[in-house]
Design an enzyme around this catalytic site. Structure first.
Site, PDB file in Angstrom:
ATOM      1  CD1 TRP A 196      -1.694   3.299   1.933  1.00 41.09           C
ATOM      2  CD2 TRP A 196       0.454   3.356   3.044  1.00 41.09           C
ATOM      3  NE1 TRP A 196      -0.080   4.058   1.021  1.00 41.09           N
ATOM      4  CE2 TRP A 196       0.750   3.480   1.549  1.00 41.09           C
ATOM      5  CE3 TRP A 196       1.661   2.999   4.207  1.00 41.09           C
ATOM      6  CZ2 TRP A 196       2.381   4.079   1.614  1.00 41.09           C
ATOM      7  CZ3 TRP A 196       2.894   3.035   3.403  1.00 41.09           C
ATOM      8  CH2 TRP A 196       3.366   3.398   1.788  1.00 41.09           C
ATOM      9  CE  LYS A 218      -2.741  -3.877  -3.358  1.00 40.60           C
ATOM     10  NZ  LYS A 218      -2.982  -4.321  -2.275  1.00 40.60           N
TER      11      LYS A 218
HETATM   12  N1  LIG Z   1      -1.866  -0.943   5.023  1.00 42.17           N
HETATM   13  C1  LIG Z   1      -1.486  -1.626   4.013  1.00 42.17           C
HETATM   14  O1  LIG Z   1       0.009  -1.686   4.268  1.00 42.17           O
HETATM   15  C2  LIG Z   1      -1.848  -0.747   3.186  1.00 42.17           C
HETATM   16  C3  LIG Z   1      -2.333  -0.050   2.809  1.00 42.17           C
HETATM   17  N2  LIG Z   1      -3.100   1.134   1.116  1.00 42.17           N
HETATM   18  C4  LIG Z   1      -4.396   1.587   0.686  1.00 42.17           C
HETATM   19  O2  LIG Z   1      -4.701   2.390   1.886  1.00 42.17           O
HETATM   20  C5  LIG Z   1      -5.874   3.125   1.788  1.00 42.17           C
HETATM   21  C6  LIG Z   1      -6.358   3.254   3.578  1.00 42.17           C
HETATM   22  O3  LIG Z   1      -5.536   2.018   3.832  1.00 42.17           O
HETATM   23  P1  LIG Z   1      -5.116   1.949   6.006  1.00 42.17           P
HETATM   24  O4  LIG Z   1      -4.869   3.350   6.274  1.00 42.17           O
HETATM   25  O5  LIG Z   1      -4.623   0.373   5.171  1.00 42.17           O
HETATM   26  O6  LIG Z   1      -6.476   1.649   6.520  1.00 42.17           O
HETATM   27  P2  LIG Z   1      -7.405   0.280   6.930  1.00 42.17           P
HETATM   28  O7  LIG Z   1      -7.296  -0.442   6.376  1.00 42.17           O
HETATM   29  O8  LIG Z   1      -6.458   0.464   8.401  1.00 42.17           O
HETATM   30  O9  LIG Z   1      -8.543   1.472   7.961  1.00 42.17           O
HETATM   31  C7  LIG Z   1      -9.046   1.815   8.628  1.00 42.17           C
HETATM   32  C8  LIG Z   1      -9.066   3.280   8.517  1.00 42.17           C
HETATM   33  O10 LIG Z   1     -10.249   3.723   8.149  1.00 42.17           O
HETATM   34  C9  LIG Z   1     -10.980   4.019   9.129  1.00 42.17           C
HETATM   35  N3  LIG Z   1     -12.457   4.859   9.617  1.00 42.17           N
HETATM   36  C10 LIG Z   1     -13.251   4.121   9.918  1.00 42.17           C
HETATM   37  N4  LIG Z   1     -14.870   4.278   9.624  1.00 42.17           N
HETATM   38  C11 LIG Z   1     -14.884   5.386   8.981  1.00 42.17           C
HETATM   39  C12 LIG Z   1     -15.375   6.095   8.473  1.00 42.17           C
HETATM   40  N5  LIG Z   1     -17.080   6.469   8.732  1.00 42.17           N
HETATM   41  N6  LIG Z   1     -15.047   7.709   7.954  1.00 42.17           N
HETATM   42  C13 LIG Z   1     -13.739   7.537   7.559  1.00 42.17           C
HETATM   43  N7  LIG Z   1     -12.757   6.768   7.891  1.00 42.17           N
HETATM   44  C14 LIG Z   1     -13.221   5.807   8.936  1.00 42.17           C
HETATM   45  C15 LIG Z   1     -10.467   4.394  10.427  1.00 42.17           C
HETATM   46  O11 LIG Z   1     -10.482   5.849  10.923  1.00 42.17           O
HETATM   47  C16 LIG Z   1      -8.917   3.844  10.007  1.00 42.17           C
HETATM   48  O12 LIG Z   1      -8.006   5.399   9.776  1.00 42.17           O
HETATM   49  C17 LIG Z   1      -6.722   1.551   1.619  1.00 42.17           C
HETATM   50  O13 LIG Z   1      -6.913   2.256  -0.182  1.00 42.17           O
HETATM   51  C18 LIG Z   1      -5.669   0.670   0.879  1.00 42.17           C
HETATM   52  O14 LIG Z   1      -5.485  -0.273   0.126  1.00 42.17           O
HETATM   53  C19 LIG Z   1      -2.248   0.999   0.674  1.00 42.17           C
HETATM   54  C20 LIG Z   1      -1.281   0.403   0.951  1.00 42.17           C
HETATM   55  C21 LIG Z   1      -0.590  -0.186   1.867  1.00 42.17           C
HETATM   56  O1  LIG Z   2      -1.241  -2.386  -0.328  1.00 45.15           O
HETATM   57  C1  LIG Z   2      -0.866  -2.731   0.340  1.00 45.15           C
HETATM   58  C2  LIG Z   2       0.759  -2.851  -0.623  1.00 45.15           C
HETATM   59  O2  LIG Z   2       1.490  -2.135  -1.101  1.00 45.15           O
HETATM   60  C3  LIG Z   2      -1.204  -3.641   1.069  1.00 45.15           C
HETATM   61  O3  LIG Z   2      -2.472  -4.542   0.290  1.00 45.15           O
HETATM   62  P1  LIG Z   2      -3.480  -5.740   1.727  1.00 45.15           P
HETATM   63  O4  LIG Z   2      -4.565  -4.342   2.281  1.00 45.15           O
HETATM   64  O5  LIG Z   2      -3.702  -6.766   1.143  1.00 45.15           O
HETATM   65  O6  LIG Z   2      -2.609  -5.435   3.159  1.00 45.15           O
END
Ligand SMILES: NC(=O)C1=CN([C@@H]2O[C@H](COP(=O)(O)OP(=O)(O)OC[C@H]3O[C@@H](n4cnc5c(N)ncnc54)[C@H](O)[C@@H]3O)[C@@H](O)[C@H]2O)C=CC1
Ligand SMILES: O=C(CO)COP(=O)(O)O
Length: 349
Positions: free
Chosen positions: A14, A205
């Protein structure tokens, strides 16, 4: 007023998708925002190269958002202090388990008057009980912190498919500033004042999405999944009444509420996990490694955080779905019993 500089704290699936939007948007609004966008990236080696170097030369996050070009003005920086120093706007988008530690590093390096937004879907448990991540950021860094949550599966957003999102901000000016930073013709933003409810929806969610995945795993159909979404929404509303009194019912009908439930219960990573937990005996950690290859499931952690609060307050029987999802993730309940625990849900009495 001088153009504002932006730092993105996080660079996962994200984080990278939102970096693409922000990188293009600042270029379109040179009077409002500085062109260079700094992105804190937790350093790692991918195919023998530093991930920051790959992003800064190839302009693609090959590990967390492969196949999507990032704008060249987004610069990955492995040192969070260097990344955040001088920034007027901080965009937090890390898996929630890392927030506290990263904020501790940033403390003392924040520009006076800087404002933050959290796009992180989770909670923290502290001595004071369940806490919103935006409140932790605000407390640790002394900044105002808005939130952005919505039906925003990162890959679809990065591919510029139309969607909506919700910004929750207690002040109009901060809400509008972040809307200007992220809105595009394919990413439409509604700003509401009820920020705590927006954030609570985003965290909860994740738990419901695991429930939807369990339904897929035990080979039940769309009616059952719809029931899980509806009962999940009821539990989210109830959770708001118990822990975040003052929630506005309308907020649950914004993108952060019902829309994110529908999207993630069909397409999210947590849904995949729910199905995988039924289909295999592996631990959550093993499944995370195998299915997500470095990305992170937030749902099991949120389910544990939520249930620790419910236990402490003696409220477990009012939230049978949250409790069942947590037990199934902990491997102390047979997933086949998921439906029977919904059958007698308080919403049916
Ligand atoms: N992926 C999606 O579709 C969506 C995710 N989110 C939310 O966004 C937030 C971030 O999710 P994503 O960007 O998808 O991350 P991700 O699920 O891709 O997580 C991996 C990230 O964590 C980092 N990481 C690993 N170990 C670490 C450490 N010790 N310290 C700091 N960073 C570390 C990695 O470098 C990488 O950037 C979460 O709360 C998620 O629920 C919200 C909307 C959509
Ligand atoms: O928050 C999300 C989309 O709105 C992503 O959900 P997931 O972490 O379950 O893929």
């Amino acid at each position: 007023m001088a153009p504002k500089s932006v730092c993105i704290v996080g660079s996962g699936n994200w984080g990278s998708a939102i970096a693409k939007i922000i990188g293009y948007n600042v270029q379109r609004q040179p009077d409002a925002f500085e062109k260079k966008v700094k992105m804190y990236m937790y350093e790692e080696i991918v195919d023998g190269r530093k991930l920051t170097e790959i992003v800064n030369t190839d302009h693609e996050n090959v590990k967390y958002l492969p196949g999507i070009k990032l704008p060249e003005n987004v610069v990955a920086i492995p040192d969070v202090i260097e990344a955040c120093t001088g920034a007027d706007m901080l965009v937090f988008v890390l898996p929630h388990q890392f927030v506290k530690k990263v904020c501790e590093q940033m403390k003392g390096h924040i520009k006076p008057g800087a404002v933050a937004i959290s796009m992180i879907k989770g909670f923290a448990i502290t001595g004071g009980g369940i806490q919103l991540i935006s409140h932790i950021i605000a407390q640790e860094l002394g900044t105002e912190c808005a939130v952005l949550m919505g039906a925003n599966l990162a890959k679809e957003v990065a591919e510029e498919e139309f969607c909506e999102t919700t910004i929750g901000s207690k002040t109009d000016s901060t809400g509008q500033l972040f809307k200007d930073l992220v809105e595009t013709p394919y990413f439409r933003v509604a700003v509401v004042k009820d920020a705590d409810t927006v954030e609570m929806c985003g965290a909860l969610k994740n738990v419901v999405a695991i429930g939807a995945g369990i339904v897929d795993g035990i080979k039940q159909g769309d009616n059952t999944k719809a029931a899980v979404i509806r009962l999940g929404l009821m539990e989210m509303i109830k959770f708001g009444e118990e822990f975040f009194p003052g929630s506005r019912r309308n907020t649950f009908f914004e993108s952060c509420g019902i829309a994110d439930l529908v999207a993630t219960c069909h397409g999210g990573r947590n849904r995949m996990l729910g199905a995988a937990v039924v289909e295999s005996d592996k631990t959550i950690q093993e499944l995370e490694k195998e299915i997500l290859k470095g990305q992170s499931f937030q749902g099991p952690l949120v389910a544990r955080e939520v249930c620790s609060m419910l236990e402490e307050k003696g409220l477990c029987d009012k939230f049978p779905m949250f409790v069942a999802v947590n037990k199934i993730c902990q491997r102390v309940m047979d997933p086949k019993l998921f439906i029977s625990c919904l059958r007698n849900h308080p919403a049916h009495l």
